[in-house]
Design an enzyme around this catalytic site. Sequence first.
Site, PDB file in Angstrom:
ATOM      1  N   ASP A 104       0.852  -1.188   0.000  1.00  0.00           N
ATOM      2  CA  ASP A 104       0.000   0.000   0.000  1.00  0.00           C
ATOM      3  C   ASP A 104       0.887   1.236   0.000  1.00  0.00           C
ATOM      4  O   ASP A 104       1.356   1.679   1.049  1.00  0.00           O
ATOM      5  CB  ASP A 104      -0.906  -0.027   1.224  1.00  0.00           C
ATOM      6  CG  ASP A 104      -2.091   0.910   1.094  1.00  0.00           C
ATOM      7  OD1 ASP A 104      -2.104   1.716   0.148  1.00  0.00           O
ATOM      8  OD2 ASP A 104      -3.002   0.829   1.936  1.00  0.00           O
ATOM      9  N   VAL A 105       1.128   1.783  -1.214  1.00  0.00           N
ATOM     10  CA  VAL A 105       1.997   2.955  -1.344  1.00  0.00           C
ATOM     11  C   VAL A 105       1.284   4.147  -1.976  1.00  0.00           C
ATOM     12  O   VAL A 105       1.765   5.265  -1.897  1.00  0.00           O
ATOM     13  CB  VAL A 105       3.270   2.635  -2.169  1.00  0.00           C
ATOM     14  CG1 VAL A 105       4.228   1.770  -1.387  1.00  0.00           C
ATOM     15  CG2 VAL A 105       2.927   1.986  -3.498  1.00  0.00           C
ATOM     16  N   LYS A 106       0.168   3.906  -2.658  1.00  0.00           N
ATOM     17  CA  LYS A 106      -0.668   4.966  -3.242  1.00  0.00           C
ATOM     18  C   LYS A 106       0.147   5.961  -4.057  1.00  0.00           C
ATOM     19  O   LYS A 106      -0.046   7.180  -3.950  1.00  0.00           O
ATOM     20  CB  LYS A 106      -1.465   5.681  -2.156  1.00  0.00           C
ATOM     21  CG  LYS A 106      -2.451   4.782  -1.416  1.00  0.00           C
ATOM     22  CD  LYS A 106      -3.254   5.571  -0.410  1.00  0.00           C
ATOM     23  CE  LYS A 106      -4.258   4.698   0.332  1.00  0.00           C
ATOM     24  NZ  LYS A 106      -3.597   3.750   1.272  1.00  0.00           N
ATOM     25  N   ARG A 107       1.045   5.465  -4.888  1.00  0.00           N
ATOM     26  CA  ARG A 107       1.858   6.357  -5.703  1.00  0.00           C
ATOM     27  C   ARG A 107       1.073   6.805  -6.945  1.00  0.00           C
ATOM     28  O   ARG A 107       0.246   6.073  -7.474  1.00  0.00           O
ATOM     29  CB  ARG A 107       3.140   5.663  -6.150  1.00  0.00           C
ATOM     30  CG  ARG A 107       4.069   5.258  -5.017  1.00  0.00           C
ATOM     31  CD  ARG A 107       4.566   6.467  -4.219  1.00  0.00           C
ATOM     32  NE  ARG A 107       5.653   6.108  -3.319  1.00  0.00           N
ATOM     33  CZ  ARG A 107       5.540   5.995  -2.003  1.00  0.00           C
ATOM     34  NH1 ARG A 107       4.378   6.221  -1.432  1.00  0.00           N
ATOM     35  NH2 ARG A 107       6.583   5.665  -1.264  1.00  0.00           N
ATOM     36  N   THR A 134      -0.854  -0.278  -4.615  1.00  0.00           N
ATOM     37  CA  THR A 134      -1.943   0.682  -4.783  1.00  0.00           C
ATOM     38  C   THR A 134      -1.396   1.934  -5.465  1.00  0.00           C
ATOM     39  O   THR A 134      -0.253   2.339  -5.230  1.00  0.00           O
ATOM     40  CB  THR A 134      -2.558   1.072  -3.436  1.00  0.00           C
ATOM     41  OG1 THR A 134      -1.534   1.567  -2.555  1.00  0.00           O
ATOM     42  CG2 THR A 134      -3.243  -0.135  -2.790  1.00  0.00           C
TER      43      THR A 134
END
Length: 299
Positions: A104-107, A134
Amino acid sequence: MVGEQQERKALEPFGIRLGEAVDEHGPVCVGIDPHESLLEEWGLPRSVKGLRQFAEIAVEAFGGAAAIVKPQSAFFERFGACGVEVLEDVLAGLREMGTLSLLDVKRGDIGSTMAAYAQAYLGDDSPLRADAITVSPFLGFGSLAPAFDLAKRTGRGVFVLAMTSNPEGAGVQHAVWEQETVSGAIIDDVADANALAPAGTFGDVGMVVGATVGKDIAELGLAQRLAQSRAPLLAPGLGAQGATIGDIGRGFGAASSLVLPATSRAILSAGPDVGELRAALRSVQEEASNLRPQGVPGS
């Protein structure tokens, strides 16, 4: 040996590997989120040493026991380089145990910067490589092309933020552009990306749709479109944020068979005993078992 077998299978599409894992373990995605409060609950110091102990226990408890495990990168990054080293070891440990990882890094960025993020988390040679990550599409869905392209080449997955559970998210995600909500446009773009996925399998491109947004799904009339997307739907918010498996079944409707209910604190609070953590995971898995008929995502 298990880790080597998973590495050899890496070119198999992520959606197929995910489906096999869900068939074996059920759809629950369990998080590794080393909150400060959890470190305290486990009697661990708020330090890299405590972080490492927490991570090692979580990997031992969940590796080989869950379909997919989601480390939250921020809780490792806050310790700097030493924390990132622990995160690398978590991802390596899950690989060794043959368990899929969703980082879960939401880059989300553009051009060469997005390509560099993709290489960091989806490249075969990266120590931070995960089975999926993510990403944020709010610089435009097309800006994520480097991640989609590399994920396809390496047999990995990408989960796109679509309808998040935080209240302020609706101001962006429900906004209308050219007679379509932002969320609706993202869902359609993901469906196009998954159009060639084999029948009866997950697509390789998933979405993040909060477990608590069932009312919004109904009000915007998106349940059927979510079902048709073929996307695995990561649904954070089970447990600590108040959502139940029943809420997911009612809220996602026709798309409930695609849902990966995601929970972290509700299970992690059973630690640090490995047996207790596994028991807490099994309890949620049993409750979630009716969401998805075996082998029929999106049916």
